[in-house]
Design an enzyme around this catalytic site. Structure first.
Site, PDB file in Angstrom:
ATOM      1  N   ASP A  74      44.300  28.159   3.769  1.00 10.71           N
ATOM      2  CA  ASP A  74      44.054  29.463   3.138  1.00 10.71           C
ATOM      3  C   ASP A  74      43.815  29.344   1.638  1.00 10.71           C
ATOM      4  O   ASP A  74      44.191  30.233   0.872  1.00 10.71           O
ATOM      5  CB  ASP A  74      45.240  30.436   3.373  1.00 10.71           C
ATOM      6  CG  ASP A  74      45.564  30.588   4.835  1.00 10.71           C
ATOM      7  OD1 ASP A  74      44.625  30.670   5.631  1.00 10.71           O
ATOM      8  OD2 ASP A  74      46.760  30.614   5.174  1.00 10.71           O
ATOM      9  N   LYS A  81      38.715  28.179   0.825  1.00 14.08           N
ATOM     10  CA  LYS A  81      37.642  27.198   1.055  1.00 14.08           C
ATOM     11  C   LYS A  81      36.329  27.860   1.414  1.00 14.08           C
ATOM     12  O   LYS A  81      35.262  27.389   1.045  1.00 14.08           O
ATOM     13  CB  LYS A  81      38.016  26.246   2.205  1.00 14.08           C
ATOM     14  CG  LYS A  81      39.135  25.299   1.913  1.00 14.08           C
ATOM     15  CD  LYS A  81      39.448  24.439   3.113  1.00 14.08           C
ATOM     16  CE  LYS A  81      40.000  25.192   4.291  1.00 14.08           C
ATOM     17  NZ  LYS A  81      41.307  25.824   4.117  1.00 14.08           N
ATOM     18  N   GLY A 104      40.952  30.880   9.656  1.00  9.41           N
ATOM     19  CA  GLY A 104      40.445  32.220   9.345  1.00  9.41           C
ATOM     20  C   GLY A 104      39.844  32.202   7.961  1.00  9.41           C
ATOM     21  O   GLY A 104      40.486  31.800   7.000  1.00  9.41           O
ATOM     22  N   HIS A 105      38.576  32.536   7.867  1.00 10.47           N
ATOM     23  CA  HIS A 105      37.926  32.569   6.561  1.00 10.47           C
ATOM     24  C   HIS A 105      37.335  33.944   6.350  1.00 10.47           C
ATOM     25  O   HIS A 105      36.757  34.512   7.254  1.00 10.47           O
ATOM     26  CB  HIS A 105      36.735  31.605   6.482  1.00 10.47           C
ATOM     27  CG  HIS A 105      36.997  30.245   7.007  1.00 10.47           C
ATOM     28  ND1 HIS A 105      37.515  29.246   6.244  1.00 10.47           N
ATOM     29  CD2 HIS A 105      36.796  29.719   8.230  1.00 10.47           C
ATOM     30  CE1 HIS A 105      37.623  28.161   6.971  1.00 10.47           C
ATOM     31  NE2 HIS A 105      37.193  28.414   8.179  1.00 10.47           N
ATOM     32  N   GLN A 114      42.123  24.599   7.644  1.00 14.33           N
ATOM     33  CA  GLN A 114      43.526  24.368   7.257  1.00 14.33           C
ATOM     34  C   GLN A 114      43.598  23.559   5.954  1.00 14.33           C
ATOM     35  O   GLN A 114      42.669  23.642   5.173  1.00 14.33           O
ATOM     36  CB  GLN A 114      44.303  23.666   8.397  1.00 14.33           C
ATOM     37  CG  GLN A 114      44.569  24.553   9.601  1.00 14.33           C
ATOM     38  CD  GLN A 114      43.433  24.591  10.596  1.00 14.33           C
ATOM     39  OE1 GLN A 114      42.901  23.565  10.943  1.00 14.33           O
ATOM     40  NE2 GLN A 114      43.076  25.761  11.069  1.00 14.33           N
TER      41      GLN A 114
HETATM   42  P1  IMP Z   1      48.549  25.804  14.853  1.00 11.74           P
HETATM   43  O1  IMP Z   1      47.411  25.161  14.132  1.00 11.74           O
HETATM   44  O2  IMP Z   1      48.220  27.155  15.404  1.00 11.74           O
HETATM   45  O3  IMP Z   1      49.146  24.901  15.894  1.00 11.74           O
HETATM   46  O4  IMP Z   1      49.724  26.073  13.787  1.00 11.74           O
HETATM   47  C1  IMP Z   1      50.431  25.015  13.172  1.00 11.74           C
HETATM   48  C2  IMP Z   1      50.789  25.372  11.736  1.00 11.74           C
HETATM   49  O5  IMP Z   1      49.607  25.436  10.962  1.00 11.74           O
HETATM   50  C3  IMP Z   1      51.452  26.737  11.572  1.00 11.74           C
HETATM   51  O6  IMP Z   1      52.364  26.664  10.507  1.00 11.74           O
HETATM   52  C4  IMP Z   1      50.308  27.653  11.196  1.00 11.74           C
HETATM   53  O7  IMP Z   1      50.735  28.790  10.482  1.00 11.74           O
HETATM   54  C5  IMP Z   1      49.486  26.716  10.345  1.00 11.74           C
HETATM   55  N1  IMP Z   1      48.053  27.063  10.338  1.00 11.74           N
HETATM   56  C6  IMP Z   1      47.165  26.855  11.320  1.00 11.74           C
HETATM   57  N2  IMP Z   1      45.943  27.271  10.952  1.00 11.74           N
HETATM   58  C7  IMP Z   1      46.056  27.744   9.700  1.00 11.74           C
HETATM   59  C8  IMP Z   1      45.117  28.279   8.755  1.00 11.74           C
HETATM   60  O8  IMP Z   1      43.916  28.404   8.993  1.00 11.74           O
HETATM   61  N3  IMP Z   1      45.638  28.642   7.559  1.00 11.74           N
HETATM   62  C9  IMP Z   1      46.940  28.484   7.242  1.00 11.74           C
HETATM   63  N4  IMP Z   1      47.853  27.977   8.083  1.00 11.74           N
HETATM   64  C10 IMP Z   1      47.409  27.611   9.307  1.00 11.74           C
END
Ligand code: IMP
Length: 444
Positions: A13, A16, A40-41, A223
């Site tokens: 977040d 990017k 999410g962008h 991420q």
């Molecule tokens: P997962 O990718 O859904 O398995 O989540 C694993 C960890 O990564 C969690 O703490 C999520 O909140 C974090 N996470 C996954 N995708 C994002 C993103 O796009 N932005 C911020 N945190 C993320």
């Protein structure tokens, strides 16, 4: 010609999408290399707000090939929804490409992710429940479904007939959930395959050809580095490799073609989900960071969860510079700090157990959780920055703040973003053709 990787240098977040949007203008290809619809962008173009989860935001530029690479995990339902949204806004999606070998997030992955997360109690990770971990787990276990399977009914059917009963044992016995029906899944997902057929191809071969033709390629990470499976704050990480090294594996290209790595950091720090966050602010400061500027509301695009907010952390920044070999930095959301009386920056950690001081991230995950920040405090500039279009136009205190971060990380700041709009951007030095930092600064 330049082949550039854009990585999140924090916990995701970082903004990017705005940086890749800026660089996509001159890119022939934008390739995403990992993650799935957990990303999410948000991009604001001509007053229209676009929210992306799977498709690179470069799709908003005409003539740019946008790829979902082999290292991604794709939920076809989410992909089709996003595609339809773009079509409804009149966007051209004819240059969209999806790798044949990207893995498919299946309904049992979504169910297992949610059930496992709910069952973890104090060990919960705070996943997005988008099925990411279970999809990558099946990939490693060599029982995953790939995009190519959705185009081959016989193979897909036989895989499902073997797999779904196994998944049902987990769903029913471990989580007390209803079983899934292989035939129903087959019918639904084979139809998704047909809808996606025009886009599915060997994306790595297209990139290789583009490299030979000396085209510009942008590798877009989702991420952030601290969520990297190998290098992040394990186990509070995602299940893929957002860091720069992941771009080569996830896009199917050799490291020798990469010219530059650009790290994106917020001017402060946020995190969604569980895990250590030494500079996290719980009181007024955290609330102010979260709430400032409607356009920047710190809420997860994917899950709508409020983001945890805190001060910029140079220890994490230095770590990110190391893991990614950052050539330069894009600092986003500087304007969010405009109203603060004081701005703190973490320059080192103190171990709460024995008082030892760390300038670099401790290698042991357990130790990371014990760290408290040592801060340098700056006077706030207390002036709006969102109209500034050059470094010199920024208030002196804001310039000092950016210079400090740059010198602490030993990485030049090339771009500063002072608002969500495309033009609310300061380019300090050419992020793509600037000096090669890893060679010029680190090795000397
Ligand atoms: P997962 O990718 O859904 O398995 O989540 C694993 C960890 O990564 C969690 O703490 C999520 O909140 C974090 N996470 C996954 N995708 C994002 C993103 O796009 N932005 C911020 N945190 C993320």
């Amino acid at each position: 010609m330049a082949n550039v990787i854009v990585v999140g240098a924090q916990f995701g977040d970082e903004g990017k999408a705005k940086v890749t949007d800026l660089l996509s203008k001159n890119s022939d290809i934008v390739a995403r290399y990992q993650g799935g619809s957990n990303a999410g962008h948000t991009v604001v173009v001509e007053g229209e707000t676009y929210k992306f989860h799977l498709i690179p935001s470069g799709i908003l530029y005409k003539g740019t090939i946008c790829m979902l690479g082999p290292g991604m995990v794709i939920d076809p339902k989410a992909f089709i929804k996003e595609l339809e949204g773009l079509l409804a806004c009149g966007q051209d999606v004819s240059l969209l490409k999806v790798s044949t070998t990207a893995h498919v997030t299946m309904p049992y992955h979504l169910a297992i992710d949610a059930a496992e997360e709910d069952s973890r109690g104090s060990l919960k990770i705070g996943t997005t429940k988008r099925g990411i971990g279970p999809t990558y787990a099946d990939k490693c276990d060599r029982i995953g479904i790939r995009m190519e399977d959705l185009l081959a009914p016989d193979v897909f059917r036989s895989k499902l007939e073997w797999l779904v009963p196994k998944k049902n044992i987990i769903l029913e016995r471990l989580y007390d959930l209803p079983p899934m029906d292989a035939k129903q899944i087959f019918d639904e997902y084979i139809a998704y395959g047909e809808m996606m057929r025009p886009y599915i191809c060997d994306t790595s071969a297209i990139i290789f050809q583009a490299v030979k033709e000396r085209k510009n390629i942008l590798f877009e990470g989702a991420q952030g580095t601290l969520l990297d499976l190998d290098h992040g704050s394990y186990p509070y990480v995602t299940s893929s490799s957002p860091s720069a090294g992941g771009a080569c594996v996830g896009a199917g290209i050799g490291p020798t073609v990469i010219d530059r790595v650009i790290g994106v950091s917020k001017a402060y720090l946020t995190r969604v989900g569980e895990g250590p966050f030494p500079t996290e602010q719980h009181g007024e400061v955290g609330d102010q960071l979260r709430q400032v500027g409607k356009a920047w509301a710190e809420v997860g695009v994917t899950t709508g969860r409020p983001r945890r907010c805190g001060w910029f952390d140079c220890v994490l920044g230095r770590y990110s510079a190391r893991i990614n070999g950052l050539d330069c930095l894009a600092v986003t959301k500087l304007d969010v700090l405009d109203e603060f009386d004081q701005i703190k920056v973490c320059i080192a950690y103190r171990d709460t157990q024995d008082g030892s001081v760390y300038r670099d991230l401790p290698a042991m995950a357990g130790a990371f959780s014990r760290m408290e920040p040592i801060y340098e405090t700056f006077a706030g500039w207390k002036k709006p920055t969102n109209h500034c279009r050059s470094f010199a136009e920024l208030p002196m205190q804001a310039q000092k703040y950016l210079d400090f971060i740059s010198s602490e990380l030993d990485v030049p700041v090339a771009i500063v973003s002072v608002g969500p709009k495309r033009d609310q951007t300061i380019v300090i030095e050419d992020p793509i053709h600037g000096p090669k930092r890893v060679l010029s600064s680190v090795i000397n």
